[in-house]
Design a protein around this motif. Structure first.
Motif, PDB file in Angstrom:
ATOM      1  N   TYR A 387       2.599  15.072 124.814  1.00  0.00           N
ATOM      2  CA  TYR A 387       1.320  14.543 125.267  1.00  0.00           C
ATOM      3  C   TYR A 387       0.454  14.035 124.117  1.00  0.00           C
ATOM      4  N   GLY A 388       1.033  13.954 122.912  1.00  0.00           N
ATOM      5  CA  GLY A 388       0.323  13.333 121.804  1.00  0.00           C
ATOM      6  C   GLY A 388      -0.603  14.243 121.029  1.00  0.00           C
ATOM      7  N   ILE A 389      -0.364  15.537 121.038  1.00  0.00           N
ATOM      8  CA  ILE A 389      -1.221  16.457 120.298  1.00  0.00           C
ATOM      9  C   ILE A 389      -1.105  16.198 118.793  1.00  0.00           C
ATOM     10  N   THR A 390      -2.193  16.390 118.070  1.00  0.00           N
ATOM     11  CA  THR A 390      -2.194  16.219 116.618  1.00  0.00           C
ATOM     12  C   THR A 390      -1.911  17.560 115.948  1.00  0.00           C
ATOM     13  N   GLN A 423       5.791   5.473 123.419  1.00  0.00           N
ATOM     14  CA  GLN A 423       4.365   5.779 123.409  1.00  0.00           C
ATOM     15  C   GLN A 423       3.558   4.600 122.875  1.00  0.00           C
ATOM     16  N   GLY A 458      -9.583   7.574 120.276  1.00  0.00           N
ATOM     17  CA  GLY A 458      -8.441   8.474 120.078  1.00  0.00           C
ATOM     18  C   GLY A 458      -8.043   9.182 121.360  1.00  0.00           C
ATOM     19  N   HIS A 459      -9.060   9.600 122.123  1.00  0.00           N
ATOM     20  CA  HIS A 459      -8.787  10.248 123.411  1.00  0.00           C
ATOM     21  C   HIS A 459      -8.100   9.279 124.364  1.00  0.00           C
ATOM     22  N   GLU A 461      -6.144   6.731 123.573  1.00  0.00           N
ATOM     23  CA  GLU A 461      -4.753   6.556 123.155  1.00  0.00           C
ATOM     24  C   GLU A 461      -3.905   7.733 123.622  1.00  0.00           C
ATOM     25  N   ASN A 462      -4.484   8.924 123.553  1.00  0.00           N
ATOM     26  CA  ASN A 462      -3.777  10.104 124.033  1.00  0.00           C
ATOM     27  C   ASN A 462      -3.524  10.027 125.534  1.00  0.00           C
ATOM     28  N   GLN A 463      -4.504   9.494 126.285  1.00  0.00           N
ATOM     29  CA  GLN A 463      -4.328   9.322 127.726  1.00  0.00           C
ATOM     30  C   GLN A 463      -3.193   8.338 128.032  1.00  0.00           C
ATOM     31  N   ILE A 465      -0.532   8.007 126.525  1.00  0.00           N
ATOM     32  CA  ILE A 465       0.733   8.705 126.323  1.00  0.00           C
ATOM     33  C   ILE A 465       1.006   9.695 127.440  1.00  0.00           C
ATOM     34  N   ASN A 466      -0.023  10.450 127.843  1.00  0.00           N
ATOM     35  CA  ASN A 466       0.260  11.536 128.798  1.00  0.00           C
ATOM     36  C   ASN A 466       0.077  11.144 130.261  1.00  0.00           C
TER      37      ASN A 466
END
Length: 553
Positions: A387-390, A423, A458-459, A461-463, A465-466
């Motif tokens: 889910y793209g966690i850093t 992704q 950034g949030h 971009e994470n969305q 992906i997940n």
């Protein structure tokens, strides 16, 4: 060519003062707008209604004798088209240019509809008109974008949801009373401890903050400027002599949350009828409220799942999709290593345990606590990175340094190298169109993707992906609910819970195992079936506070 004349499309709205009785119904189209308390005033059965949230209106009208097999729903239309927020006043003002005054609804507890009948009738008819006008604008757009098949499917899901809610989950009233009594006693013991430290009210965050930060120099504050007293803060900054009372505060708060969120809402009920919101998330996963059953804690000291007991002659059957979202990631990313692993029958979490030294070392100790912890960390690693966690986000979850967390992430992408370019494609698609797509071409909107930089970008971009993974997983579950909705009483993420007559349980278990398995994709989606007398039995949660003597009290 059909000779059946289509029913006229009209907007409909209901107002309910005391559940479930309909106080009035409003009806509107381009020629008229009116409302009445007498449902027989209008030819309601001869129209194709447009509602804003049919899941609310249709069951209430059905109880009043007006039943519909089909309808339109502007809240689903808006969600498919990406219009937010979904409340009717905002949408009407934005698309119709008409303000809806909802004062009569907001104040109905202090000033009933009977006390303001004309205002209520006017508001109801205007809501019906607003829904009709929105539908006239949006339905052609759904057609143009090829979204009608998804729209029709969601309307079928609506019916499954309200049937599921209506069945409800059975509660054991005796167990609920025992759990409430034990919880109050536990909170009382903690309060005695806290009073020894001068804390009379464990809910007083100001007092606790002042006591905790006194003499510590630089302090931590919340966004509103209050002294921070959250669980992680208390644990990170406490002195050795503060361990006992801060632990008591943390535990008291946890118990108080269990009491207010769950037990208080269970008391006095034979069945629980939670509300499942079909449009409550961007990914089209369901959200749940009144109460929320999707985040019930698996507490061994307060076994909430053990409160749900099948009545005599009935049996719970749980169907759980194994690693649903990781399997879906394999299918949509086409990562060869991940595809091959699942086609071999491998378990990606076990693979993480076997190939991550820190996890393997913990697991091989044979210590049940460390083995369980290692398994949880393996899941955090797999799902988090997928889910793209850093590294900054992963490090505290796995209790490692940021550098080690970054190595975990890089190692994961080395093992599954085709995920990263997939992704990147999702982000690029969202940048061009404003949304990503699920496997069924359902648009999931990411408005923040058009920002140039910052936390919100950034949030977003994470969305990107997940959301395709979560949204695609939700579609697999919805298809399953449409195939097998008889006896369905609850849906929690990847689990479907059924309450079946005991004499049919063995046969229905076999039926569900075959009917719920989804093999339309290269990596199939199998289900694990579990049977039990309570939901807690299915979750393998021990009955730590219930025995025959207690339940007879």
């Amino acid at each position: 060519m059909s000779l059946v004349k289509p029913k006229p499309i009209v907007g409909l709205d209901t107002e309910v003062q005391n559940e479930p009785d309909v106080w009035c119904v409003g009806i509107a189209d381009n020629k008229r707008r009116t409302a009445s308390q007498d449902l027989e005033t209008f030819p309601l059965r001869e129209v194709m209604p447009v509602f804003h949230n049919a899941k609310y209106d249709v069951p209430r009208l059905a109880r009043a004798g007006v039943k519909y097999d089909d309808w339109h729903d502007t809240i689903i239309e808006a969600h498919l088209l990406g219009y937010k927020p979904l409340n009717l006043p905002f949408l009407s003002e934005t698309f119709n240019g008409v303000h809806l005054d909802k004062t009569f609804v907001k104040e109905r507890k202090t000033k009933t509809f009977d006390q303001r009948p004309q205002e209520t009738l006017e508001g109801c008819s205007l809501d019906a008109w607003a829904s009709y006008q929105l539908h006239q604008q949006w339905y052609p757009e759904l057609e143009h974008r090829g979204l009608i098949p998804l729209y029709e499917k969601e309307k079928k899901v609506t019916r499954v949801l309200w049937e599921m809610e209506n069945r409800g989950l059975p509660l054991d009233e005796g167990r609920v009373k025992i759990a409430a009594r034990n919880l109050i006693q536990s909170m009382g013991r903690l309060e005695i401890t806290l009073r020894r430290y001068g804390i009379e009210n464990p809910n007083d965050k100001t007092l606790i903050g002042q006591k905790f930060w006194r003499g510590k120099g630089r302090v931590k504050t919340t966004k509103t400027g209050q002294l921070a007293t959250g669980k992680d803060i208390l644990k990170a900054y406490r002195k050795p002599e503060e361990v006992e009372w801060t632990d008591a505060v943390i535990e008291w708060r946890a118990l108080d949350k269990l009491k207010s969120t769950y037990l208080n809402k269970y008391l006095g009920l034979e069945r629980l009828h939670p509300n499942f919101n079909q449009t409550g998330t961007i990914s089209w996963r369901f959200s749940c409220s009144d109460p929320n059953l999707q985040n019930v804690p698996k507490s061994k000291t307060m076994p909430l799942y053990q409160l749900f007991v099948a009545p005599e002659g009935w049996t719970f059957i749980s169907a759980d999709y194994s690693q649903l979202e990781l399997r879906h990631l394999a299918n949509i990313s086409r990562d060869k290593a991940m595809l091959d692993a699942y086609l071999r029958g491998d378990d990606l979490h076990q693979d993480a345990l076997d190939n991550t030294p820190i996890l393997r070392k913990m697991y091989e100790t044979g210590d049940p606590f460390l083995m369980d912890k290692a398994r949880r960390w393996a899941k955090v690693r797999n799902f988090g990175i997928a889910y793209g966690i850093t590294a900054i986000g992963l490090a505290p979850k796995m209790e490692v340094e940021i550098e080690e967390a970054e190595e975990f992430i890089q190692d994961w992408y080395r093992r599954y190298p085709d995920v990263l370019p997939w992704q990147a494609l999702q982000v690029a698609h969202a940048e061009e169109f404003g949304y990503v797509l699920t496997g069924e071409d359902r648009p999931l909107y990411v408005p923040g993707i058009h920002l140039e930089r910052g936390r919100l970008r950034g949030h977003a971009e994470n969305q990107c992906i997940n959301l395709p993974v979560q949204g695609g997983g939700a579609e697999i579950v919805k298809d399953a609910m449409l195939r097998c909705n008889e006896y369905l009483v609850c849906q929690v993420h990847d689990e479907l819970l059924y309450l079946v007559p005991t004499h049919l349980a063995e046969e229905y278990e076999k039926y569900l195992f075959e009917a719920l398995a989804d093999d339309r994709y290269e990596v199939p989606y199998p289900v694990e079936i579990h049977v039990g007398a309570s939901w807690g039995d299915i979750k393998h949660i021990p009955e730590v506070m219930f025995d025959d003597d207690d339940e007879e009290e």
